[in-house]
Scaffold this active site. Structure first.
Site, PDB file in Angstrom:
ATOM      1  N   ASN A 327      -3.949  -2.156  -2.384  1.00 48.08           N
ATOM      2  CA  ASN A 327      -5.261  -1.836  -1.818  1.00 48.08           C
ATOM      3  C   ASN A 327      -6.204  -3.032  -2.000  1.00 48.08           C
ATOM      4  OD1 ASN A 327      -7.168  -0.351  -0.477  1.00 48.08           O
ATOM      5  ND2 ASN A 327      -7.243   1.329  -1.953  1.00 48.08           N
ATOM      6  N   HIS A 358     -13.076   7.286  -4.925  1.00 45.65           N
ATOM      7  CA  HIS A 358     -11.912   8.054  -4.474  1.00 45.65           C
ATOM      8  C   HIS A 358     -12.210   9.543  -4.381  1.00 45.65           C
ATOM      9  CE1 HIS A 358      -9.473   4.416  -5.323  1.00 45.65           C
ATOM     10  NE2 HIS A 358      -8.636   4.942  -4.462  1.00 45.65           N
TER      11      HIS A 358
END
Length: 472
Positions: A327, A358
């Site tokens: 990521n 998140h």
């Protein structure tokens, strides 16, 4: 019913991204900077992005547009010294409220209209632009690091530029987040040219600048997405993470075998990320965006927006190396908006922001708090021990093998709660493996001397480096 929801969500995602891929090829060929003005390219990218959002998420897509317009107001009305703070609080606050609704309204459900993914990407872009605008207008050049100086935005964008950057069809569904100046250079047709000028082409026998094509990079990335899709449809379904806390499995399986199976199920969970991020990268490349320059061998590189480096992930010999290649664009965002700006405890604050971004599932916080502990322990081991193994090739090979095994198991141990989400299965899992990584990390931090490099010292070193570059 939940399985049907997940399938529909996946079908919507794949359909939109494949359509975006076709639109990207068309965009590059028929709306290239030589055929269309920047305003036309901005408008097309924005309108198609809005269409994809509405197609995928229906009326829930209104949340994306509300957040975008709220922060456009902040960008134009807030004072420059505070623009990054207000934008950050509003964007992260709105995102967090939406995350909360997923748990307390939809009870951990995965909706066919789950808009949180695009909202997370838009939050990254809003805060990135706000920080870079603050750097460009509200700070002196000598206060900035070399990277901050390069990416600083010197004037507020127009509404069309702002909407295009946040809602363009190449990145609205799966990202990645890119820097505002890079995106504007792409729309205006300067993106590739700027990178090519960094190379002396006359020495290489060229009498003019080459014209790199992204077609090869796109085809390569589409092959990776196909392999990832096949692995997802086979491995992921057959090796569920939930099995590692099954009572029968725990009763009959020895500790080392459980660790081995943990590695297998973690590997099986990766292909869906490889698929989504590589396909998103291919979409941007197909539109002509993502050129990053020329490597040492003279090969054109199209990895400016790449979100992962699969080889480096699978061969990582340190926790840091693994994180840096997984990521990638989110890691870059965390560094630019948090790590480089945090006055204290940058590592801890960066992990906490990552968890908050998140969502608010408890498993995320178990993962990121564990990640802080393991990162600090790994850093202590590396600083105190690595130099002893560099004296000969056999020792270095042995060191790399051991650190590869430990790194892969540490990552598996850390990310398991991220997949499980809830508290009860997370605690059950950690009990089943005796909290061994937590205990070992704490022992390392207690026993090994720590040689910290303060955040202010890092900033001073960055500044000294930038001044040195300027003087040259």
């Amino acid at each position: 019913t939940a399985l049907c929801f997940v399938c529909l969500l996946q079908i919507n995602f794949v359909a939109c991204q494949l359509f975006a891929l076709l639109a990207a090829f068309w965009f590059r060929i028929y709306l290239s900077p030589s055929h269309a003005s920047s305003a036309v390219r901005h408008a097309f990218a924005t309108l198609f992005g809005i269409y994809f959002a509405v197609f995928c998420f229906g009326w829930y897509s209104i949340h994306l547009f509300v957040l975008v317009m709220m922060n456009y107001g902040i960008m134009n009305m807030a004072s420059i010294p505070n623009i990054h703070r207000y934008s950050f609080v509003v964007a992260m606050g709105y995102l967090t409220l939406c995350h909360i609704s997923r748990i307390y309204i939809f009870h951990y459900g995965i909706l066919t209209t789950d808009f949180s993914g695009p909202l997370m990407i838009i939050t990254q872009k809003i805060t990135t632009l706000a920080c870079q605008l603050h750097d460009g207008i509200g700070r002196q050049a000598e206060e900035l690091t070399a990277e901050q100086n390069r990416l600083a935005v010197k004037s507020r964008p127009s509404l069309l530029e702002y909407l295009s950057y946040l809602l363009n069809f190449m990145s609205i569904i799966a990202g990645p987040c890119s820097n505002y100046k890079d995106y504007i250079a792409f729309i205006e047709g300067r993106h590739v040219h700027m990178k090519l000028l960094e190379v002396n082409w006359k020495q290489k026998g060229y009498d003019r600048l080459p014209d790199p094509s992204p077609t090869g990079a796109v085809m390569y990335k589409l092959c990776i997405t196909l392999v990832s899709l096949i692995l997802f449809l086979t491995l992921t379904k057959n090796f569920p993470m939930a099995y590692i806390i099954d009572n029968e499995f725990l009763d009959k399986t020895p500790f080392l075998t459980r660790l081995g199976y943990l590695y297998v199920v973690t590997q099986a969970a990766k292909p869906k990320y490889y698929f989504a991020w590589t396909l998103a990268d291919a979409v941007n490349n197909a539109a002509g965006y993502g050129f990053s320059g020329v490597d040492e061998r003279g090969t054109f590189r199209w990895d400016l927006l790449s979100n992962l480096n699969i080889w480096n992930i699978e061969t990582a010999t340190s926790f840091k190396m693994y994180i840096e290649n997984w990521n990638i664009q989110t890691a870059a965002w965390l560094k630019r908006v948090c790590y480089d700006r945090a006055p204290w405890y940058p590592t801890a604050l960066t992990f906490i922001l990552s968890a908050l971004w998140h969502g608010i599932y408890p498993g995320y916080y178990f993962t990121f708090l564990t990640g802080i502990l393991i990162t600090l322990a790994a850093r202590a081991i590396r600083n105190n021990c690595r130099h002893y193994f560099l004296s000969s090739v056999p020792l270095k090979i042995a060191y790399d093998i051991v650190t590869w095994v430990v790194t892969q198991l540490a990552v598996c141990y850390t990310v398991a709660p991220f997949v499980m989400l809830a508290v009860e299965p997370t605690i059950k899992f950690y009990k089943s493996v005796y909290f061994h990584m937590h205990i070992l990390s704490i022992l390392v931090l207690l026993l090994l001397p720590i040689r910290p490099q303060t955040h202010s010292l890092r900033r001073a070193q960055n500044q000294a480096m930038m001044n040195s570059v300027k003087s040259k």
